[in-house]
Design an enzyme around this catalytic site. Structure first.
Site, PDB file in Angstrom:
ATOM      1  N   GLY A  75     -30.217 -22.863 -18.898  1.00 18.65           N
ATOM      2  CA  GLY A  75     -30.290 -22.212 -20.202  1.00 18.65           C
ATOM      3  C   GLY A  75     -30.345 -20.699 -20.130  1.00 18.65           C
ATOM      4  O   GLY A  75     -30.657 -20.036 -21.115  1.00 18.65           O
ATOM      5  N   LYS A  76     -30.016 -20.138 -18.966  1.00 17.66           N
ATOM      6  CA  LYS A  76     -30.048 -18.678 -18.823  1.00 17.66           C
ATOM      7  C   LYS A  76     -28.733 -18.045 -19.262  1.00 17.66           C
ATOM      8  O   LYS A  76     -28.654 -16.855 -19.524  1.00 17.66           O
ATOM      9  CB  LYS A  76     -30.345 -18.298 -17.370  1.00 17.66           C
ATOM     10  CG  LYS A  76     -31.697 -18.796 -16.851  1.00 17.66           C
ATOM     11  CD  LYS A  76     -31.804 -18.656 -15.323  1.00 17.66           C
ATOM     12  CE  LYS A  76     -33.057 -19.334 -14.783  1.00 17.66           C
ATOM     13  NZ  LYS A  76     -33.036 -19.433 -13.309  1.00 17.66           N
ATOM     14  N   VAL A  77     -27.688 -18.846 -19.262  1.00 16.17           N
ATOM     15  CA  VAL A  77     -26.353 -18.408 -19.652  1.00 16.17           C
ATOM     16  C   VAL A  77     -25.856 -19.427 -20.670  1.00 16.17           C
ATOM     17  O   VAL A  77     -26.119 -20.628 -20.533  1.00 16.17           O
ATOM     18  CB  VAL A  77     -25.415 -18.347 -18.422  1.00 16.17           C
ATOM     19  CG1 VAL A  77     -23.970 -18.238 -18.838  1.00 16.17           C
ATOM     20  CG2 VAL A  77     -25.800 -17.182 -17.509  1.00 16.17           C
TER      21      VAL A  77
ATOM     22  N   ALA B  86     -26.522 -21.013 -13.716  1.00 18.34           N
ATOM     23  CA  ALA B  86     -27.538 -20.563 -14.679  1.00 18.34           C
ATOM     24  C   ALA B  86     -27.379 -21.240 -16.044  1.00 18.34           C
ATOM     25  O   ALA B  86     -28.316 -21.258 -16.850  1.00 18.34           O
ATOM     26  CB  ALA B  86     -27.482 -19.046 -14.815  1.00 18.34           C
TER      27      ALA B  86
ATOM     28  N   VAL C   6     -27.491 -15.740 -22.003  1.00 16.70           N
ATOM     29  CA  VAL C   6     -26.661 -14.563 -22.247  1.00 16.70           C
ATOM     30  C   VAL C   6     -25.264 -15.005 -22.679  1.00 16.70           C
ATOM     31  O   VAL C   6     -24.833 -16.122 -22.397  1.00 16.70           O
ATOM     32  CB  VAL C   6     -26.557 -13.647 -21.007  1.00 16.70           C
ATOM     33  CG1 VAL C   6     -27.955 -13.205 -20.539  1.00 16.70           C
ATOM     34  CG2 VAL C   6     -25.816 -14.335 -19.881  1.00 16.70           C
TER      35      VAL C   6
END
Lengths: 311, 311, 311, 311
Positions: free
Chosen positions: B277-279, B273, B249
């Site tokens: 790789g989520k952020v 995160a 994100v």
């Protein structure tokens, strides 16, 4: 009115004796911890009690994998409800990977560059998660397609457990010992990403309602139900709500750092669950505020000793 | 090195001005809150940003139902990921039931006897939950069987939204405004019990992987993704993990009373995160430690005002 | 039974209107916050109420210095009970030093090398604290020796306030406006180290019992006593215990992240203080779980507006 | 990079073995607890280490009175810094009173009517506190007036310890064993009220700067200084700030439920204190998030066993 007793420590005293001293203190956190050790000891000894443990937070990668596996192996736990992350990390270790001691103050941009992903103060390599994909696909391919078209997480994990060789794996041990692992949010994890990509090219439908049917059935199989709640989240809620049909669980202990005041279920006292029919009576309930990674091993040692020694 | 500025309060100052004073303070909780108001204001104004809100804890029964509905209605939020409980309580109110002001110190045995179930300091009647069963069945019966045989929660909630009349319902408003509600744990709720009993006699398979496919698709539909995280749990994790395919994100704010030290994801800082790789980057991230029921309304007012006033 | 109302947010709504919406919600944190705004508004308007604020945590260096000073200046607060640290940092700013925006993840060994000392995410220079010594000595020398031989912290801070020129200093403003600052742990701070070294070569005896006498006297001077508690610690306890002689305070609000379960007084609910005679009745009491640096400015704006607008 | 080891529990394993398993885990709370047991064991064994314990929260009335007394009696602790409340409740028990097991949900108005005062889930009778007044006056009268005119809390508590007969009293045991108790907020307690009323009619001046002189002297008396911090508050701060002159403490462990994010010192990590010169290096420091009433007895048993068994 009962009076507070002061805890006496002695050199080389056993963990059980210490827990009993706390039980006698009766108040504050120590009193609750002592009560939890008593309830858990009685639960462990009770052959007519279906025992569940709900497990949220990174206890499997973070040092409690053997504790959980040993409880399954000894028959002290019949059902586990846990997060996709704990299953993912059990599989990673079953494949020969290890978790790395890190720091909670690490620079995450740098970690990512080095191929490391962080859970508080421990790391896992991204390459191990990538390798998990191939193994997951292979394990899924071995499941009959008819089964794969409508499968619950507990059935999936039995199939996985059957195919694993690592004796320290709680997924394998549950299969070997006939215990059941429920993972209602299995899709919400790194393993879940692999399940999802698999489902894009192969017939595969995860059906959480199948889990619920099995979970409800288990609540009827013995005279009593006891629940050990480590952390909150969906694992806590699933195991409790499944017991509403039988009128609630008979005994429950919870260890958590969450509190009630935010209103969320994770931090809610077990008593609140009585009003929902998830818990039977206020007897044999206790909440210990604390970190399960520290407190549960101590509790388990005390309860095991108690379950063996006491008549 | 930047310096701390002191917050100036003025009589009748606007919520936005107050948030800007906090932003200028730069440190402690106030500094974080001010930063969150800035990020959220920019998110609200950004037409090329797909906006998600994750919602855990009893915010819908507990007073924030209109706030959520109004944000959906104004197009400020495109996707919601929430718990089965929040959907359950939205439906209860949509059917005309109300939540009752209670006490967190109530005697739960007594509440149960009176037909009341408790969420911290608010109650709901058991009879309203029983009535929900019939309505749920009726709404399910109206869904084509082919669809019902493999349905995601977001599709189910569109079908429900279509059938509801209450303009204050966030489930209905999402349907009307073309927003999407994901409820990955929909089965883990009172509504879920009704879905489960229905599935025992009617063809009905809930498939969370369908949700995940839609959620991942949405992350690609606009240039940027922004996430508002209220509470933790699976809603927080689902919305973030779905963004790994696009590289994470672009902006996220979280309000929570959970902390990092237990190791669980609910209390994890957004920076962690990044390593998954989520952020994407550490820019435009902020965690505000606090109770979302108090802080989110204040934040929303400030951000709305900012999104309108600023060029 | 009263029902939960849902908070309505409107563009450009005032802080007071938002707080009133929360008050109408009645439950969870928002309901408590709304109640706190009402109680504080009534307190501010009440001419026959002696108003105390207890202040723990780094609110003065961390952005709330002007908020506190303005409340003193407007006559909204008659007495402050605070920590030595807050006084120290007020004096540092009064001498022209500023606090620096830092990071809670800084390397403290490195900070020390650079002459910076850290409070969570803000820094202060060691050199400023060293310079405080000379000024403290000078201010102490100007106090008549007879007074210095047996002095309470409130008298000492009057003497300091008299000698300061900074209009933003809460120590100076209290002196100018005839308000009283109690600092029962003044010796337990960086300023305290300077007081201690001074006492080794000059006649100087700090007597906390003199503070207590004055504090008790103040509790009798008006018809009612109201207390605003920000954080816990000794400031909270001092202000409450001093009210036992008059039968307890009439109204109190507290904002804290501490909880009751550890057993400590900082996190204890205000109701507990009733059993000690420190609080009169359960009416007009409320605890808001949260960070005072965020919540108190919002609360103060709402309460000021309310105290002016309402009849 | 070091790897996470999984904790192995065994039937009847000793508390020390369990703590060593946690130390080997290295991560999460368990890893911190294991490290704390190691540091404490080394501290206990070190003859050249001046050992302090800071004690906030109701540990003395709440079950840990004997633990503290036994550590003093065995010479494992040389100095204690604690709250007025803990001293008050030690004296109450020394006079033959006991603490009563209660409930944290009690009705405080009703408790007050019954003459009971509440600390979380334990009660004390108001009559016992009233009886403490007479005894306090008698003990004060026996102190030479010249001493009473300028006395530190540690001197006052030596005088009290000398006059007590209860072997379980930590105030008496400190006197008997030549240990020193500092109570920088002794006036801020029920005992403090008696000291204050005494001071209104008799010559009596409490001087906290005398305590500080003695505390600083003690930090120089041995080669090393080690600190055990249970809870936060002024006890934590006093013991650390007194060590700035010698360049900081050499080792410290803290057990607390407070967190850093509010900015207050109670929840601050020990590393922050390095930047203030209160702690020497990041080695031999550890914070365990948890409830000291549960964790400290376990830690003490492990550390005592370790201090005896290991070379």
């Amino acid at each position: 009115m009962p009076l507070v007793s002061h805890i006496k420590i002695r050199n080389r005293m056993s963990v059980l004796n210490l827990a009993q001293e706390m039980e006698a203190a009766k108040v504050l956190g120590a009193g609750r911890f002592g009560k939890a050790a008593r309830i858990l000891g009685e639960m462990f000894r009770d052959k007519n009690c279906m025992k569940f443990i709900s497990l949220a937070g990174p206890l499997i990668p973070g040092g409690l994998r053997s504790v959980v596996t040993d409880l399954l192996d000894g028959g002290y736990v019949n059902g586990i409800v846990t997060t996709g992350a704990n299953v993912t990390h059990d599989l990673l270790e079953a494949l020969g990977h290890r978790h790395i001691v890190g720091s909670e103050n690490a620079d995450d941009v740098n970690l990512k560059r080095r191929g490391l992903s962080r859970i508080y103060d421990l790391y896992v390599t991204q390459s191990s998660i990538e390798q998990l994909e191939k193994v997951t696909y292979r394990m899924l391919n071995r499941i009959p397609e008819s089964k794969r078209r409508n499968i619950g997480s507990h059935e999936l994990l039995w199939e996985f457990g059957k195919q694993l060789r690592d004796k320290n794996s709680f997924v394998r041990t549950a299969y070997v010992r006939g215990a059941t692992i429920f993972c209602p949010g299995i899709f919400d994890s790194m393993l879940g990403l692999h399940l999802w990509t698999y489902s894009r090219v192969h017939p595969f439908v995860l059906n959480p309602l199948r889990d619920f049917s099995r979970l409800v059935d288990m609540t009827y199989e013995k005279r009593r139900v006891g629940v050990i709640i480590l952390g909150g989240g969906m694992p806590k809620h699933q195991v409790l709500i499944a017991n509403t049909y039988r009128g609630g669980v008979d005994a429950a202990i919870q260890i958590t750092l969450d509190r009630a005041d935010g209103g969320g279920f994770s931090g809610a006292p077990l008593e609140e669950a009585i009003s929902w029919g998830k818990v039977k009576t206020p007897k044999n309930l206790v909440t210990v505020v604390g970190d399960a990674s520290v407190l549960f091993p101590v509790l388990a040692v005390a309860a095991l000793e108690r379950s063996k020694s006491k008549r």
